[in-house]
Design a protein around this motif. Sequence first.
Motif, PDB file in Angstrom:
ATOM      1  N   ASP A   1      -1.546 -10.659  16.259  1.00  0.00           N
ATOM      2  CA  ASP A   1      -0.492 -10.402  15.683  1.00  0.00           C
ATOM      3  C   ASP A   1      -0.645  -9.453  14.500  1.00  0.00           C
ATOM      4  O   ASP A   1       0.236  -8.623  14.075  1.00  0.00           O
ATOM      5  CB  ASP A   1       0.044 -11.829  14.811  1.00  0.00           C
ATOM      6  CG  ASP A   1       0.732 -12.707  16.003  1.00  0.00           C
ATOM      7  OD1 ASP A   1       1.101 -12.227  17.073  1.00  0.00           O
ATOM      8  OD2 ASP A   1       0.790 -14.078  15.585  1.00  0.00           O
ATOM      9  N   ALA A   2      -2.083  -9.343  13.807  1.00  0.00           N
ATOM     10  CA  ALA A   2      -2.218  -8.502  12.984  1.00  0.00           C
ATOM     11  C   ALA A   2      -2.196  -7.183  13.673  1.00  0.00           C
ATOM     12  O   ALA A   2      -1.790  -6.052  12.808  1.00  0.00           O
ATOM     13  CB  ALA A   2      -3.640  -8.820  12.351  1.00  0.00           C
ATOM     14  N   ALA A   3      -3.169  -6.883  14.650  1.00  0.00           N
ATOM     15  CA  ALA A   3      -2.945  -5.674  15.444  1.00  0.00           C
ATOM     16  C   ALA A   3      -1.428  -4.927  15.586  1.00  0.00           C
ATOM     17  O   ALA A   3      -1.086  -4.066  15.484  1.00  0.00           O
ATOM     18  CB  ALA A   3      -3.661  -5.773  16.761  1.00  0.00           C
ATOM     19  N   HIS A   4      -0.789  -6.124  16.256  1.00  0.00           N
ATOM     20  CA  HIS A   4       0.967  -5.647  16.248  1.00  0.00           C
ATOM     21  C   HIS A   4       1.521  -5.026  15.187  1.00  0.00           C
ATOM     22  O   HIS A   4       2.220  -4.136  15.017  1.00  0.00           O
ATOM     23  CB  HIS A   4       1.627  -6.917  16.986  1.00  0.00           C
ATOM     24  CG  HIS A   4       2.831  -6.929  17.492  1.00  0.00           C
ATOM     25  ND1 HIS A   4       3.271  -5.926  18.392  1.00  0.00           N
ATOM     26  CD2 HIS A   4       4.057  -7.201  16.669  1.00  0.00           C
ATOM     27  CE1 HIS A   4       4.744  -5.937  18.450  1.00  0.00           C
ATOM     28  NE2 HIS A   4       5.480  -6.664  17.540  1.00  0.00           N
ATOM     29  N   HIS A   5       1.367  -5.816  14.017  1.00  0.00           N
ATOM     30  CA  HIS A   5       2.210  -5.518  12.732  1.00  0.00           C
ATOM     31  C   HIS A   5       1.339  -4.234  12.322  1.00  0.00           C
ATOM     32  O   HIS A   5       2.316  -3.174  11.816  1.00  0.00           O
ATOM     33  CB  HIS A   5       1.944  -6.491  11.843  1.00  0.00           C
ATOM     34  CG  HIS A   5       2.430  -7.917  12.233  1.00  0.00           C
ATOM     35  ND1 HIS A   5       3.706  -8.043  12.654  1.00  0.00           N
ATOM     36  CD2 HIS A   5       2.079  -9.190  11.855  1.00  0.00           C
ATOM     37  CE1 HIS A   5       3.959  -9.278  12.905  1.00  0.00           C
ATOM     38  NE2 HIS A   5       2.985  -9.914  12.348  1.00  0.00           N
ATOM     39  N   ALA A   6       0.282  -4.002  12.417  1.00  0.00           N
ATOM     40  CA  ALA A   6      -0.294  -2.647  12.104  1.00  0.00           C
ATOM     41  C   ALA A   6       0.106  -1.418  12.789  1.00  0.00           C
ATOM     42  O   ALA A   6       0.302  -0.538  12.362  1.00  0.00           O
ATOM     43  CB  ALA A   6      -1.743  -2.742  12.014  1.00  0.00           C
ATOM     44  N   ARG A   7       0.653  -1.479  13.926  1.00  0.00           N
ATOM     45  CA  ARG A   7       1.095  -0.780  14.836  1.00  0.00           C
ATOM     46  C   ARG A   7       2.574  -0.497  14.613  1.00  0.00           C
ATOM     47  O   ARG A   7       3.252   0.846  15.111  1.00  0.00           O
ATOM     48  CB  ARG A   7       0.791  -0.901  16.218  1.00  0.00           C
ATOM     49  CG  ARG A   7      -0.666  -1.064  16.905  1.00  0.00           C
ATOM     50  CD  ARG A   7      -0.584  -1.154  18.403  1.00  0.00           C
ATOM     51  NE  ARG A   7      -2.039  -1.117  18.840  1.00  0.00           N
ATOM     52  CZ  ARG A   7      -2.502  -2.441  19.198  1.00  0.00           C
ATOM     53  NH1 ARG A   7      -1.826  -3.424  19.217  1.00  0.00           N
ATOM     54  NH2 ARG A   7      -3.856  -2.606  19.826  1.00  0.00           N
ATOM     55  N   HIS A   8       3.275  -1.467  14.198  1.00  0.00           N
ATOM     56  CA  HIS A   8       4.820  -1.426  13.939  1.00  0.00           C
ATOM     57  C   HIS A   8       5.121  -1.355  12.582  1.00  0.00           C
ATOM     58  O   HIS A   8       6.377  -1.892  12.467  1.00  0.00           O
ATOM     59  CB  HIS A   8       5.323  -2.397  14.846  1.00  0.00           C
ATOM     60  CG  HIS A   8       5.029  -2.396  16.362  1.00  0.00           C
ATOM     61  ND1 HIS A   8       3.825  -2.870  16.870  1.00  0.00           N
ATOM     62  CD2 HIS A   8       5.638  -2.140  17.409  1.00  0.00           C
ATOM     63  CE1 HIS A   8       3.935  -2.620  18.219  1.00  0.00           C
ATOM     64  NE2 HIS A   8       5.075  -2.104  18.338  1.00  0.00           N
ATOM     65  N   GLY A   9       4.634  -0.579  11.879  1.00  0.00           N
ATOM     66  CA  GLY A   9       5.148  -0.584  10.422  1.00  0.00           C
ATOM     67  C   GLY A   9       5.862   0.804  10.418  1.00  0.00           C
ATOM     68  O   GLY A   9       6.599   0.692   9.281  1.00  0.00           O
ATOM     69  N   ASP A  10       6.085   1.596  11.134  1.00  0.00           N
ATOM     70  CA  ASP A  10       6.915   2.963  10.951  1.00  0.00           C
ATOM     71  C   ASP A  10       8.360   2.554  10.777  1.00  0.00           C
ATOM     72  O   ASP A  10       8.939   3.392   9.731  1.00  0.00           O
ATOM     73  CB  ASP A  10       6.744   3.664  12.363  1.00  0.00           C
ATOM     74  CG  ASP A  10       5.274   4.366  12.194  1.00  0.00           C
ATOM     75  OD1 ASP A  10       4.615   4.160  11.376  1.00  0.00           O
ATOM     76  OD2 ASP A  10       5.122   5.148  13.344  1.00  0.00           O
ATOM     77  N   ALA A  11       8.928   1.685  11.475  1.00  0.00           N
ATOM     78  CA  ALA A  11      10.192   1.400  11.284  1.00  0.00           C
ATOM     79  C   ALA A  11      10.682   0.917   9.855  1.00  0.00           C
ATOM     80  O   ALA A  11      11.772   1.288   9.405  1.00  0.00           O
ATOM     81  CB  ALA A  11      10.956   0.141  12.180  1.00  0.00           C
ATOM     82  N   PHE A  12       9.951   0.373   9.075  1.00  0.00           N
ATOM     83  CA  PHE A  12       9.713   0.010   7.534  1.00  0.00           C
ATOM     84  C   PHE A  12       9.504   1.209   6.745  1.00  0.00           C
ATOM     85  O   PHE A  12       9.673   0.798   5.525  1.00  0.00           O
ATOM     86  CB  PHE A  12       8.769  -1.085   7.493  1.00  0.00           C
ATOM     87  CG  PHE A  12       9.363  -2.486   8.160  1.00  0.00           C
ATOM     88  CD1 PHE A  12      10.422  -3.348   7.798  1.00  0.00           C
ATOM     89  CD2 PHE A  12       8.612  -2.821   9.157  1.00  0.00           C
ATOM     90  CE1 PHE A  12      10.978  -4.354   8.461  1.00  0.00           C
ATOM     91  CE2 PHE A  12       9.008  -4.128  10.113  1.00  0.00           C
ATOM     92  CZ  PHE A  12      10.053  -4.668   9.534  1.00  0.00           C
ATOM     93  N   GLY A  13       9.261   2.166   7.179  1.00  0.00           N
ATOM     94  CA  GLY A  13       8.650   3.564   6.530  1.00  0.00           C
ATOM     95  C   GLY A  13       7.296   3.167   5.818  1.00  0.00           C
ATOM     96  O   GLY A  13       6.742   3.733   5.062  1.00  0.00           O
ATOM     97  N   VAL A  14       6.462   2.180   6.604  1.00  0.00           N
ATOM     98  CA  VAL A  14       5.013   2.063   6.303  1.00  0.00           C
ATOM     99  C   VAL A  14       4.332   2.546   7.426  1.00  0.00           C
ATOM    100  O   VAL A  14       4.417   2.253   8.770  1.00  0.00           O
ATOM    101  CB  VAL A  14       4.746   0.548   6.056  1.00  0.00           C
ATOM    102  CG1 VAL A  14       3.253   0.316   5.900  1.00  0.00           C
ATOM    103  CG2 VAL A  14       5.858  -0.091   5.013  1.00  0.00           C
ATOM    104  N   HIS A  15       3.367   3.474   6.950  1.00  0.00           N
ATOM    105  CA  HIS A  15       2.644   4.221   8.124  1.00  0.00           C
ATOM    106  C   HIS A  15       1.318   4.056   8.166  1.00  0.00           C
ATOM    107  O   HIS A  15       0.698   4.094   7.021  1.00  0.00           O
ATOM    108  CB  HIS A  15       3.081   5.688   8.053  1.00  0.00           C
ATOM    109  CG  HIS A  15       4.434   6.087   7.979  1.00  0.00           C
ATOM    110  ND1 HIS A  15       5.157   6.114   9.143  1.00  0.00           N
ATOM    111  CD2 HIS A  15       5.230   6.430   7.154  1.00  0.00           C
ATOM    112  CE1 HIS A  15       6.490   6.365   8.969  1.00  0.00           C
ATOM    113  NE2 HIS A  15       6.484   6.709   7.462  1.00  0.00           N
ATOM    114  N   VAL A  16       0.555   4.028   9.010  1.00  0.00           N
ATOM    115  CA  VAL A  16      -0.820   3.963   9.295  1.00  0.00           C
ATOM    116  C   VAL A  16      -1.530   4.879   9.854  1.00  0.00           C
ATOM    117  O   VAL A  16      -1.021   5.490  11.054  1.00  0.00           O
ATOM    118  CB  VAL A  16      -1.335   2.476  10.179  1.00  0.00           C
ATOM    119  CG1 VAL A  16      -2.763   2.400  10.351  1.00  0.00           C
ATOM    120  CG2 VAL A  16      -0.796   1.201   9.682  1.00  0.00           C
TER     121      VAL A  16
END
Length: 465
Positions: A59-74
Amino acid sequence: MNTIHTDVAIIGAGSAGLSAYRAAKAAGATALLIEGGAHGTTCARVGCMPSKLLIAAADAAHHARHGDAFGVHVDGAVRIDGHAVMARVKRERDRFVGFVVEGVDALPAEDKLTGYARFIDDRWLMVGEHTKVHAKAVVIATGSSPVMPATYRALGDRAVINDDVFSWDDLPKRVAVVGAGVIGLELGQALARLGVRVTVLGARGRVGPLTDPAIRAYAERTFSEAFRFEPRANVQAAVREGDEVRLRYVSDTGEVLEDTFDYVLVAAGRKPNIGGLGLRDTSLELDADGMPVYDAQTLQAGTHPVFVAGDANGVLPLLHEAADEGRAAGANAARVARDEQAEPLERRAPLAIAFTDPGIAMVGARHADLAPGSFVTGEVSFEDQGRSRVMLRNRGLMHVYAERATGRFIGAEWIGPDAEHIAHLLAWALQMKLTVADMLRMPFYHPVVEEGLRTALRDAALELA
């Protein structure tokens, strides 16, 4: 040769066995807890807890990959350190196991015996080659083990079960999961989110425990987007080639496919651990599989002083059910030891959860067991449900079932966000025998995912009207 006399002998020190021991002691009986393997329970050592540790990392890996839609970029790629993932899984797993072992260690030494037990007759056990035990009543709480079909046994250490996954030091690159039940889906999705190329091969269209055709179809589409999912695969060949496995299978469309994997994770079900108990040396009635024929209410094998509890009876292989059955079996064994009658177990509302994302849950009656025309169905899609959409977790479909004649809530099947929490609300409602109208009078805060449940209940109310 040592000889021990006791009121109740419990074979197996897992969740059911420990509960049986405590219940027998609480009832005033002498009790002996017999264990041949390692202490620590299936849940703590190779089941519930290590699997949730792996899922948490996924889940941690998934959330890290999918922040773009919230404007949160890794910035840059998300890096999975397989060694670190598995080190935490094993470290925390061992911590949970340690708690259980500490509890066993605290039991009086005279109440514990190490060794594998087998029956000599209905009341006599041989433990190892060193001790005979005479018991007025016996509780079989030996648990269960994963099934490994011969096709995959021939692959040697390239075919693994869920127990083996939690011993890995690193994550492999490619894994085929055989079996689309709860274990297969949970571990398959977790490994896929951790960067493993995963193919899940089911049979007969199974998707977890689901029986409602619409919910099952929705779940199939959802998981097919997360990993290669073939829920109706027919495996034709599994061949080891060095440290790899080559699988050939026929897909749902009839296409013959071949692929190569590092491991085949076999999640094809579990079987009760009864093979070494010497049950044929007793007078117990056995079924075609060598399982004692027993009363599901009292857990007693006929009129014999033998009880079967937990995963060993193969009915409801869940920790809370095993604990409940262990308590009932231990208490009943103590009653029989006093020449009293066994009493029926008061079962709780049926509850099943798969810790996937979205989650899967079932409460009460299964759709497959309901008589057509006797019930109505309320539905909600979570795709436009407010809080679910806010969190971008808006995937899911729920069906709730209500008895047509009375309006009473009788069951639900669904896939959706926060399923594990909503399932508890519904299990409580079912156990309290609430009607749909009763449930709609309960408070629903805003905005929460539970408002989706209210939508489904309102839909059921319209159907009832």
